[in-house]
Design a protein around this motif. Structure first.
Motif, PDB file in Angstrom:
ATOM      1  N   ASP A  31       0.803  -1.224   0.000  1.00  0.00           N
ATOM      2  CA  ASP A  31       0.000   0.000   0.000  1.00  0.00           C
ATOM      3  C   ASP A  31       0.835   1.272   0.000  1.00  0.00           C
ATOM      4  O   ASP A  31       0.389   2.309  -0.492  1.00  0.00           O
ATOM      5  N   ASP A  77     -18.557   0.888  -0.773  1.00  0.00           N
ATOM      6  CA  ASP A  77     -18.332  -0.539  -0.535  1.00  0.00           C
ATOM      7  C   ASP A  77     -18.597  -1.355  -1.790  1.00  0.00           C
ATOM      8  O   ASP A  77     -17.841  -2.282  -2.127  1.00  0.00           O
ATOM      9  N   MET A  80     -15.770  -0.893  -4.355  1.00  0.00           N
ATOM     10  CA  MET A  80     -14.556  -1.627  -4.004  1.00  0.00           C
ATOM     11  C   MET A  80     -14.750  -3.127  -4.208  1.00  0.00           C
ATOM     12  O   MET A  80     -13.826  -3.829  -4.620  1.00  0.00           O
ATOM     13  N   ARG A  81     -15.935  -3.618  -3.929  1.00  0.00           N
ATOM     14  CA  ARG A  81     -16.185  -5.062  -4.046  1.00  0.00           C
ATOM     15  C   ARG A  81     -16.349  -5.504  -5.501  1.00  0.00           C
ATOM     16  O   ARG A  81     -15.855  -6.568  -5.888  1.00  0.00           O
ATOM     17  N   GLY A  87      -7.999  -8.876  -6.551  1.00  0.00           N
ATOM     18  CA  GLY A  87      -8.024  -8.576  -5.125  1.00  0.00           C
ATOM     19  C   GLY A  87      -7.705  -7.142  -4.766  1.00  0.00           C
ATOM     20  O   GLY A  87      -7.548  -6.810  -3.585  1.00  0.00           O
ATOM     21  N   GLY A  89      -9.512  -4.553  -4.724  1.00  0.00           N
ATOM     22  CA  GLY A  89     -10.551  -3.836  -3.995  1.00  0.00           C
ATOM     23  C   GLY A  89     -10.378  -3.882  -2.492  1.00  0.00           C
ATOM     24  O   GLY A  89     -10.982  -3.083  -1.771  1.00  0.00           O
ATOM     25  N   GLY A  90      -9.530  -4.793  -2.007  1.00  0.00           N
ATOM     26  CA  GLY A  90      -9.290  -4.873  -0.579  1.00  0.00           C
ATOM     27  C   GLY A  90      -8.203  -3.950  -0.076  1.00  0.00           C
ATOM     28  O   GLY A  90      -7.936  -3.900   1.131  1.00  0.00           O
ATOM     29  N   SER A  91      -7.571  -3.210  -0.967  1.00  0.00           N
ATOM     30  CA  SER A  91      -6.480  -2.312  -0.586  1.00  0.00           C
ATOM     31  C   SER A  91      -7.014  -1.035   0.054  1.00  0.00           C
ATOM     32  O   SER A  91      -7.876  -0.348  -0.509  1.00  0.00           O
ATOM     33  N   ARG A  95      -8.949   2.191  -1.736  1.00  0.00           N
ATOM     34  CA  ARG A  95     -10.183   2.736  -1.179  1.00  0.00           C
ATOM     35  C   ARG A  95     -10.048   4.246  -0.949  1.00  0.00           C
ATOM     36  O   ARG A  95     -10.969   5.013  -1.258  1.00  0.00           O
TER      37      ARG A  95
END
Length: 379
Positions: A31, A77, A80-81, A87, A89-91, A95
């Motif tokens: 990140d 949400d 991002m999903r 993967g 979108g989990g960062s 976000r």
């Protein structure tokens, strides 16, 4: 030798203002590298009029994020999903980027809004999906706007030829060409129909290009033909198979970047943005191809510029303090944690060997193809 990372210092390194400014990363999932990207993009928007960021994520999923940041469709949400692949979108940094873009756009007229784009092909290392989404979206767009007699097929015809999506996404096909459906009679017919649908779209440009949905229709057309080409070469039994797959993906990425109105900040792995020929060994035979960055530069010349990020340590993956005779080691010896370097100031350096496959050091042999190095001390 070193300067702060900001639009002024970046542009001073370049011979001309680029239409596509590429910022590479040497590894995915850190990140801190995305935070550097976010800071630079915000400054480019506020100081230099940039309106688009494009990242190494599924080009079709990226439309979900763009809808959210430009018009507030859905929620953060959901964006991002549903709006990222691999993967991403989990960062937390991704976000933060999406949240800032939405806040920036709030209350602004459409011409002043910033846009989000994914520019990767919608493929994974394990498989490639059905072209259904892109192909049917293009067909629906044309059906609503052109003389029905001009359409080369019906929606039912496409559905019949596409069949079950699971056949296309079979993971066994990535390593066994015989498992691929890419050269079945149905797939071959779909390639012809997709080509005709894109040709019809192009032929209607004088009427449709100024209307809403045009850019997305072109994206769906590029993606449909690209995926069908990718599946065709998944069925190739010769040693050239992997080089073709890598080339098709790179071509799709380049086409997506070139379709965006500039100036654009593009963010991806260094390898996708480099000017030098790319190589990889998968199995016994090495594969060579030209990356998306090399293809974009071939089209834009000085309108393309690339900054490569060099990373000092990534200790949770065993990447410790770099040897002093490497690019990273030379820069690690300097006092700052994050800075920009003119690569012409670096010489007589050895390649760094990574102990982890997921991190790729900057190759000293590639310095002549890099406009600037962004150095981050520790991740």
């Amino acid at each position: 030798m070193t300067v702060d990372i900001n639009p002024t210092t970046v542009l001073e390194l370049l011979p001309a203002r680029p239409r596509v400014l590429a910022l590479g990363e040497p590894t995915h999932g850190a990140d801190v590298l995305l935070e550097v990207r976010n800071d630079l993009f915000r400054q480019l928007v506020e100081q230099e009029g940039y309106r688009t960021i494009a990242i190494e994520s599924d080009c079709l999923l990226g439309l979900v994020v763009d809808d959210y940041v430009t018009s507030g469709a859905g929620t953060l949400d959901e964006a991002m999903r549903r709006g990222f692949s691999h993967g991403l979108g989990g960062s937390a940094a991704n976000r933060d980027l999406v949240r800032w873009m939405r806040a920036h756009n709030e209350g602004r007229p459409a011409p002043e809004r910033v846009h989000f784009a994914g520019f990767d092909a919608p493929t994974e290392i394990s498989h490639a999906p059905s072209p259904r989404q892109a192909l049917t979206a293009l067909h629906a767009y044309l059906t609503a706007r052109v003389d029905p007699g001009l359409l080369p097929c019906t929606a039912d015809c496409l559905d019949r030829l596409l069949g079950a999506d699971e056949r296309w996404a079979d993971t066994a096909a990535m390593w066994d060409p015989a498992k691929s459906v890419g050269r079945t009679p149905e797939a071959r017919e779909l390639r012809v129909l997709a080509d005709d649908l894109v040709a019809l779209l192009d032929a209607q440009a004088p009427e449709l290009a100024a209307q809403d949905g045009w850019d997305r229709a072109r994206l769906h057309g590029r993606t449909a033909t690209g995926l069908l080409r990718y599946h065709f070469w998944m069925a190739e039994p010769s040693p050239s198979r992997m080089a073709w797959l890598l080339s098709v993906r790179a071509s799709m990425m380049a086409a997506d970047l070139l379709a965006l109105a500039g100036p654009v900040l593009a963010f991806a792995h260094n390898a996708h943005l480099q000017r030098h020929r790319s190589t990889i060994r998968m199995g016994e035979a090495p594969a060579e191809w030209w990356s998306a960055g090399a293809l974009v530069e071939a089209a834009l010349g000085e309108g393309y510029a690339v900054l490569a990020t060099a990373l000092g340590t990534l200790r949770d993956q065993g990447v410790e303090t770099p040897p002093p005779n490497t690019i990273e080691g030379r820069l690690y010896a300097l006092p700052s944690d994050r800075f920009l370097v003119d690569p012409r100031s670096l010489s007589d350096l050895e390649p760094r060997v990574s102990p982890w496959f997921g991190y790729a050091p900057v190759d000293p042999a590639h310095l002549t193809g890099i406009d600037g190095i962004v150095f981050v001390r520790d991740a």
